[in-house]
Design a protein around this motif. Sequence first.
Motif, short mmCIF file in Angstrom:
data_model
loop_
_atom_site.label_atom_id
_atom_site.label_comp_id
_atom_site.label_asym_id
_atom_site.label_seq_id
_atom_site.Cartn_x
_atom_site.Cartn_y
_atom_site.Cartn_z
N MET A 149 -11.84 7.02 8.11
CA MET A 149 -10.40 7.05 7.94
C MET A 149 -9.75 6.25 9.07
N THR A 150 -8.79 5.46 8.71
CA THR A 150 -8.06 4.64 9.67
C THR A 150 -6.94 5.46 10.29
N SER A 151 -6.73 5.28 11.57
CA SER A 151 -5.64 5.99 12.25
C SER A 151 -4.48 5.02 12.50
N THR A 152 -3.32 5.59 12.76
CA THR A 152 -2.16 4.78 13.07
C THR A 152 -2.39 3.97 14.34
N LYS A 153 -3.02 4.56 15.33
CA LYS A 153 -3.30 3.86 16.59
C LYS A 153 -4.19 2.65 16.33
N HIS A 154 -5.22 2.82 15.50
CA HIS A 154 -6.11 1.72 15.18
C HIS A 154 -5.36 0.59 14.46
N LEU A 155 -4.48 0.95 13.53
CA LEU A 155 -3.69 -0.06 12.82
C LEU A 155 -2.79 -0.84 13.77
N ILE A 156 -2.17 -0.14 14.70
CA ILE A 156 -1.28 -0.80 15.66
C ILE A 156 -2.09 -1.70 16.59
N ASP A 157 -3.24 -1.20 17.05
CA ASP A 157 -4.07 -1.99 17.97
C ASP A 157 -4.62 -3.26 17.31
N THR A 158 -4.89 -3.22 16.01
CA THR A 158 -5.48 -4.38 15.34
C THR A 158 -4.45 -5.24 14.61
N PHE A 159 -3.17 -4.88 14.71
CA PHE A 159 -2.12 -5.66 14.05
C PHE A 159 -2.02 -7.02 14.72
N GLN A 160 -2.00 -8.09 13.91
CA GLN A 160 -2.06 -9.43 14.46
C GLN A 160 -0.82 -9.85 15.24
N SER A 161 0.33 -9.34 14.88
CA SER A 161 1.56 -9.64 15.61
C SER A 161 1.81 -8.54 16.64
N ARG A 162 2.69 -8.81 17.56
CA ARG A 162 3.06 -7.79 18.54
C ARG A 162 4.10 -6.87 17.91
N LEU A 163 3.79 -5.59 17.85
CA LEU A 163 4.70 -4.60 17.28
C LEU A 163 5.53 -4.02 18.42
N PRO A 164 6.86 -4.13 18.35
CA PRO A 164 7.71 -3.59 19.42
C PRO A 164 7.50 -2.09 19.60
N PHE A 216 -2.30 12.47 3.03
CA PHE A 216 -1.83 11.10 3.24
C PHE A 216 -2.73 10.41 4.26
N HIS A 217 -2.98 9.12 4.02
CA HIS A 217 -3.80 8.32 4.93
C HIS A 217 -3.10 7.00 5.21
N PRO A 218 -2.95 6.61 6.50
CA PRO A 218 -2.33 5.32 6.79
C PRO A 218 -3.22 4.19 6.31
N LYS A 219 -2.62 3.20 5.66
CA LYS A 219 -3.41 2.11 5.09
C LYS A 219 -3.27 0.83 5.89
N THR A 220 -2.03 0.39 6.13
CA THR A 220 -1.83 -0.86 6.86
C THR A 220 -0.40 -0.96 7.37
N ILE A 221 -0.23 -1.80 8.35
CA ILE A 221 1.09 -2.22 8.82
C ILE A 221 1.16 -3.70 8.54
N THR A 222 2.26 -4.12 7.95
CA THR A 222 2.41 -5.53 7.60
C THR A 222 3.83 -5.99 7.89
N THR A 223 3.99 -7.29 7.92
CA THR A 223 5.33 -7.84 8.06
C THR A 223 6.02 -7.77 6.71
N ARG A 224 7.31 -7.90 6.72
CA ARG A 224 8.07 -7.89 5.48
C ARG A 224 7.63 -9.05 4.59
N GLN A 225 7.35 -10.19 5.19
CA GLN A 225 6.94 -11.36 4.43
C GLN A 225 5.55 -11.19 3.82
N GLY A 226 4.68 -10.45 4.48
CA GLY A 226 3.32 -10.25 3.99
C GLY A 226 3.18 -9.07 3.05
N PHE A 227 4.25 -8.37 2.81
CA PHE A 227 4.21 -7.15 1.98
C PHE A 227 3.73 -7.46 0.56
N GLU A 228 4.26 -8.49 -0.07
CA GLU A 228 3.88 -8.84 -1.44
C GLU A 228 2.39 -9.19 -1.53
#
Length: 93
Positions: A1-16, A70-82
Motif C-alpha cells: 500500500m502506498t502512503s501519502t508520505k511516499h507519494l509526496i517524496d516521489t512526486f516529480q515536481s516540488r509540492l509546496p 480508502f487508499h492514496p493513489k497518486t498526486i498529479t498536476t492539474r495538467q496531468g490529471f487527464e
Amino acid sequence: MTSTKHLIDTFQSRLPNCYKKQAFNIELKLKEGTFYSALGGKKIQSCPTYIRFKLGRGFRFIWHIAPDGFHPKTITTRQGFERIIKQLRNSSY
C-alpha cells in the motif's frame, strides 16, 4: 500500500508545504471516518472507484475506494490529471 508520505517524496515536481499539510490532513480525516465529500472530494465519473481532491489550483490528489477503505493513489498536476484518468481507465493502475 502506498502512503501519502511516499507519494509526496516521489512526486516529480516540488509540492509546496501548504499542499503537503493539506494532503496529510485529508489522509487523517479519511482514516478518522470523515465522509470524502465533506473534505471536498469528488468521484471521478469515468472511474467511479476513484475520488479526487484539489490541492490548491495546480495539484490533484487521487484516492482509490476499496472494500477495506480508502487508499492514496497518486498526486498529479492539474495538467496531468487527464493523462492519469486515461491510465486508470485503460489499466488496473
